[in-house]
Design an enzyme around this catalytic site. Structure first.
Site: not given
Length: 407
Positions: A281, A335, A338
């Site tokens: 990531e 998102e 989240k």
């Protein structure tokens, strides 16, 4: 290091013919599928789905094909996603979620059932190329998961081995920077003393089965936490003075490479100098709370555009110049569900309609094209038919051999 993964299998499986085992190994290594998997790629994307406004997985396939993104990671093994990617040719790493680690650590039979239901059932059409065992376990707050990580990884690998899938599906586990005691300068990086007793046996196992070390490396988080002492240009791959590591006599003009080399230094000290580091990531938030320095659209665009250019060069780092850097960018979409600070919900490269969030050189979908993407998915599936057919034949051959061997 000599490969001794057979030590992790019950002794009853070691009585098979050596010649047939050798035939199995040679047949898989020499197959075009293995050769294709070994081709160096450098750019992938994390496809997170903690949101209530994202397009259907079939539409995501169309988007990825349009953007020419061929490698993704997801954070579970969702059957709808795996089915949608069938025939797409896109290589995918799935995840054994953290909440299943303890169960998978308890027995090989449970791991076998999970692999059959979530991996084997979708092969060969869906190109599953890896299984991430949990996410950011070591260095976290749940000691029970620390203890379950290695047994779960072993059991999943044993299941892959017995099904003849261990040569094409990698097993590893992504870590956060929290596993390190320090990372500046890069050569000083070591694993935390409390993490090391868990990390070293995990690394020994991954070394034996040929898995890389996955690290989540975020210059954004480092800058956000210390904007007074970190040059934003150093974090964004822009012109800057950089840093000098006196021990290695190496110069770094961007933090990303320094973070990768810090991981290599920690591996070196732990005795795993040959293990590859892959960034699982990395990314930059386009929005944040008032106290989240650097979280702007401009900075997100700059970081991701420069990162993409850097990875496209297919070169190594100052400390490992011959080890090509590979990374998965976080994330495909914002998102909106989240938890946490605002930045957590604003790492996306694309909008839910398939258009680009900002221009870093990708071709996104126009809103009208995104609406029609379910139709074009059939064309994508047809294009992947030949590749899927060959993979099916190869997999079937391995299964027959394993049955002959009694594995």
């Amino acid at each position: 290091m000599e490969c001794t993964f057979f030590a992790y299998l019950p002794s009853s499986h070691m009585s098979s013919s050596f010649f047939l085992c050798l035939l199995l190994i040679v047949s898989v290594i020499c197959s075009p599928v293995s050769a294709s998997h070994s081709v160096t790629w450098t750019y992938g994307v994390n496809y997170g789905r903690i949101a209530n406004n994202l397009p259907a997985p079939e539409s995501v396939v169309t988007l990825l094909k349009a953007a020419k993104i061929n490698h993704i990671r997801i954070y579970d093994a969702d059957h709808g996603v795996l089915q949608a990617f069938k025939g797409s040719g896109i290589e995918i790493i799935i995840c054994l979620p953290n909440e299943l680690l303890t169960e998978m650590s308890m027995g090989e039979d449970r791991a076998m059932n999970w692999v059959k239901e979530n991996v084997q059932a979708f092969l060969p059409g869906t190109r599953i190329r890896g299984i991430a065992i949990g996410n950011e376990i070591l260095g976290g707050t749940t000691m029970q998961l620390w203890e379950a990580l290695l047994p779960a990884a072993k059991n999943i690998y044993i299941a892959l081995y017995r099904l003849g899938l261990h040569r094409t599906i990698e097993v590893s586990s992504p870590h956060s920077e929290a596993v390190f005691a320090n990372s500046f300068p890069p050569s000083a990086c070591i694993f935390r003393p409390d993490v090391a007793p868990f990390m070293k046996p995990l690394l020994e196992f991954f070394s034996q089965i040929g898995s890389p070390f996955y690290i989540n490396a975020y210059p954004f988080l480092a800058y956000k936490n210390d904007p007074q002492h970190i040059d934003i240009n150093y974090a964004l791959f822009k012109d800057n003075r950089g840093i000098y590591d006196a021990k290695t006599k190496l110069h770094y003009d961007n933090m990303f490479e320094a973070q990768v080399d810090a991981a290599y230094a920690a591996l070196d000290k732990a005795g795993f100098s040959k293990m590859e580091v892959i960034v699982s990531e990395t990314g930059w938030a386009s929005r944040g709370d008032p106290d989240e320095a650097g979280a702007t659209v401009k900075n997100a665009k700059t970081y991701n555009k420069n990162l993409r250019k850097r990875l496209a060069k297919k070169k190594g780092t100052p400390f490992r110049p011959h080890m090509v850097v590979r990374a998965y960018v976080f994330a495909l979409f914002n998102e909106n569900s989240k938890p946490g600070p605002t930045s957590e919900r604003n790492f996306g490269l694309f909008k839910p309609d398939g258009s680009i969030a900002y221009d870093i050189g990708f071709t996104g979908l126009e809103p009208s094209a995104a609406a029609a993407s379910l139709l074009s998915f059939k064309d994508i599936a047809a294009q992947g038919w030949l590749r899927s057919s060959y993979l099916f034949v190869s997999t079937a051959s391995v299964v027959v051999l394993l049955q002959c061997l009694g594995l």
